[in-house]
Design an enzyme around this catalytic site. Structure first.
Site, PDB file in Angstrom:
ATOM      1  N   SER A 191      -8.130  88.026-112.536  1.00 51.96           N
ATOM      2  CA  SER A 191      -8.390  87.926-111.108  1.00 51.96           C
ATOM      3  C   SER A 191      -9.838  88.318-110.784  1.00 51.96           C
ATOM      4  O   SER A 191     -10.771  87.680-111.273  1.00 51.96           O
ATOM      5  CB  SER A 191      -7.374  88.779-110.345  1.00 51.96           C
ATOM      6  OG  SER A 191      -7.415  88.496-108.971  1.00 51.96           O
ATOM      7  N   TYR A 192     -10.045  89.375-109.992  1.00 50.23           N
ATOM      8  CA  TYR A 192     -11.416  89.810-109.723  1.00 50.23           C
ATOM      9  C   TYR A 192     -12.069  90.408-110.974  1.00 50.23           C
ATOM     10  O   TYR A 192     -13.266  90.674-110.988  1.00 50.23           O
ATOM     11  CB  TYR A 192     -11.455  90.807-108.563  1.00 50.23           C
ATOM     12  CG  TYR A 192     -12.836  90.917-107.949  1.00 50.23           C
ATOM     13  CD1 TYR A 192     -13.319  89.892-107.127  1.00 50.23           C
ATOM     14  CD2 TYR A 192     -13.656  92.006-108.190  1.00 50.23           C
ATOM     15  CE1 TYR A 192     -14.583  89.966-106.572  1.00 50.23           C
ATOM     16  CE2 TYR A 192     -14.919  92.087-107.636  1.00 50.23           C
ATOM     17  CZ  TYR A 192     -15.379  91.067-106.832  1.00 50.23           C
ATOM     18  OH  TYR A 192     -16.643  91.136-106.287  1.00 50.23           O
ATOM     19  N   ASP A 240      -0.008  79.838-110.640  1.00 45.87           N
ATOM     20  CA  ASP A 240      -0.803  80.625-109.693  1.00 45.87           C
ATOM     21  C   ASP A 240      -1.583  79.699-108.767  1.00 45.87           C
ATOM     22  O   ASP A 240      -2.319  78.832-109.235  1.00 45.87           O
ATOM     23  CB  ASP A 240      -1.770  81.528-110.465  1.00 45.87           C
ATOM     24  CG  ASP A 240      -2.697  82.313-109.546  1.00 45.87           C
ATOM     25  OD1 ASP A 240      -2.273  82.649-108.426  1.00 45.87           O
ATOM     26  OD2 ASP A 240      -3.839  82.587-109.958  1.00 45.87           O
TER      27      ASP A 240
END
Length: 460
Positions: free
Chosen positions: A177-178, A374
């Site tokens: 993710s980040y 996702d």
């Protein structure tokens, strides 16, 4: 009289031995005898704090699970969750791929833990996340990528001083993710500063690499999976796209046009579908919070949709915190994502895909992978970005796009460029791929740290 050569050598050896003993004794202070409710295991666990700023009393919390077998020969892997501001302990270690999973009564062994293949180091970063803290609370208001990555480098330098026995192990940085910001930026800083870690490569799952590409691929993903109408998709392509909606909402200046598109999308998708796993059920006890951790049916095993709730309860037990050598500083409750960190969200628009190019050109292996269920950071954008990067740096395809397998089932698809840059999907996986497809994720992880291709079909 000058000392005899033998005496000088003996003196040096004695000093080195004392340093080593001191380092080992320091690491022993962080040793976990046993976590409450833990099944018996043979590997060692450690947890505690590394101070990264002595003046500001800023300290980062870590959890370290040695490899199940022969840790001295296995690679060391740092794991960083995203957010920004979410916990690698609570998400990465206890929900995704750590050695244990929480239950109502304690812990059970995770059969697909990544410490089967590596020594796993989980870092709660930046300060203000999980058990990590700063004595100077004003720090929480001014956090950005540069601060986070610099603190992570200091953490690693001081962690290796505690655990010098791992300095020569192959070292990898991983995340999701980040973590698409944290991981490549940290690797780049290590390369630029010539810090003597044995860094071999990075792997990032469903990563934010380029703001517009990643966010705008959501519209196509939703439409292609039947979650939004033709009208909504047309509105995203002609009136206001996802990156505009996110940018305006972030600045608090949502225009009527973008607000209208956002309202239409919300009404069609609804709150009972979690965008982090579009095919999964939701945990009804946390439906209002839209839990990031959801379910996936894998063969006959039902993934626990409320795993995050159980992790939250477990890590807020006083006996657990005591066993972890953890403390809450200025907080009453541990949470998986921080309520105090005020991250500079403009950092989301810093593209990190160019950094991947520099890393592979420096000789580091880079893997980008996507859970294909996702919609938050969809495979559509990630695959396009990696493919474009390969063309830009003139890396030819060395393994054409093909299916890879776990057992006799297709586990995803992969493509390799220049034998060093690779992309892969994990079939049926969510944003947190190791949670929703643990066995397939472990196969991918094992191949990555061993530097081997993902498996092809085998009839045996």
């Amino acid at each position: 009289m000058s000392p005899r050569p033998f005496s000088m050598v003996a003196t040096i050896l004695f000093v080195v031995a004392q340093i080593f003993v001191t380092a080992i004794s320091v690491s022993e202070d962080d040793k976990i005898s046993s976590l409450p409710g833990q099944p018996p295991v043979k590997f060692q666990q450690y947890a505690g704090y590394i101070t990264v700023d002595d003046k500001q009393q800023r300290a980062l919390f870590y959890y370290f699970a040695e490899a199940e077998v022969d840790p001295a020969s296995k690679p060391l892997v740092l794991w960083l969750n995203g957010g920004p501001g979410c916990s690698s302990l609570g998400a990465g270690a206890f929900v995704e791929h750590g050695p244990f999973k929480p239950t109502e009564n304690g812990l059970v062994k995770n059969d697909y833990s990544w410490n089967k293949e590596a020594n796993m180091l989980y870092l709660e970063s930046p300060a203000g996340v999980g058990f990590s803290y700063s004595a100077n609370k004003s720090f929480y208001r001014f956090i950005d990528d540069e601060i986070t990555v610099k603190d992570s480098l200091v953490f690693l330098q001081r962690w290796f001083n505690k655990f010098p026995q791992y300095k020569n192990n192959d070292f990898f940085i991983t995340g999701e993710s980040y973590g698409g910001h944290y991981v490549p930026q940290l690797a780049q800083l290590i390369v630029q500063t010539k810090t003597p870690f044995n860094l071999k490569g990075i792997a990032i799952g469903n990563p934010l690499l380029e703001f517009n590409t990643d966010f705008n691929s959501r519209g196509e993903y939703f439409w292609s999976h039947g979650l939004i109408s033709d009208l909504a998709y047309e509105s995203l392509t002609t009136t206001c796209n996802y990156s505009q909606i996110r940018r305006e909402a972030q600045s608090g200046s949502l225009t009527p046009a973008c607000a209208g598109v956002g309202k239409l999308l919300s009404s069609e998708i609804g709150k009972f579908v979690d965008t982090y796993d579009v095919t999964a059920d939701v945990c009804l006890s946390t439906i209002d919070q839209q839990s990031l951790v959801l379910s996936q049916l894998q063969e006959t095993q039902k993934i626990d949709v409320c795993e995050e709730d159980k992790t939250h309860n477990y890590l807020n037990r006083k006996d657990v915190q005591q066993a972890l050598h953890a403390k809450l500083v200025g907080l009453s409750t541990w949470s998986v994502c921080s309520d105090v960190v005020k991250y500079d969200m403009q950092n989301l628009e810093i593209p990190t895909i160019p950094i991947l190019g520099k890393l592979v050109e420096s000789g580091l292996r880079v893997l980008v992978y996507s859970g294909d269920q996702d919609s938050v950071i969809p495979l559509i954008g990630s695959r396009a970005l990696v493919n474009a990067l390969a063309k830009e740096i003139r890396f030819k395809t060395t393994m054409p796009y093909r299916a890879w397998f776990e057992g006799k089932q297709v586990a995803g698809w992969t493509q390799v460029y220049g034998d060093i840059l690779s992309y892969a999907t994990i079939r049926g996986a969510a944003h947190e791929a190791p949670f929703s497809q643990p066995e397939r994720s472990l196969v991918l992880f094992k191949a990555f740290v061993e530097g081997k291709p993902l498996p092809e079909f085998s009839s045996s």
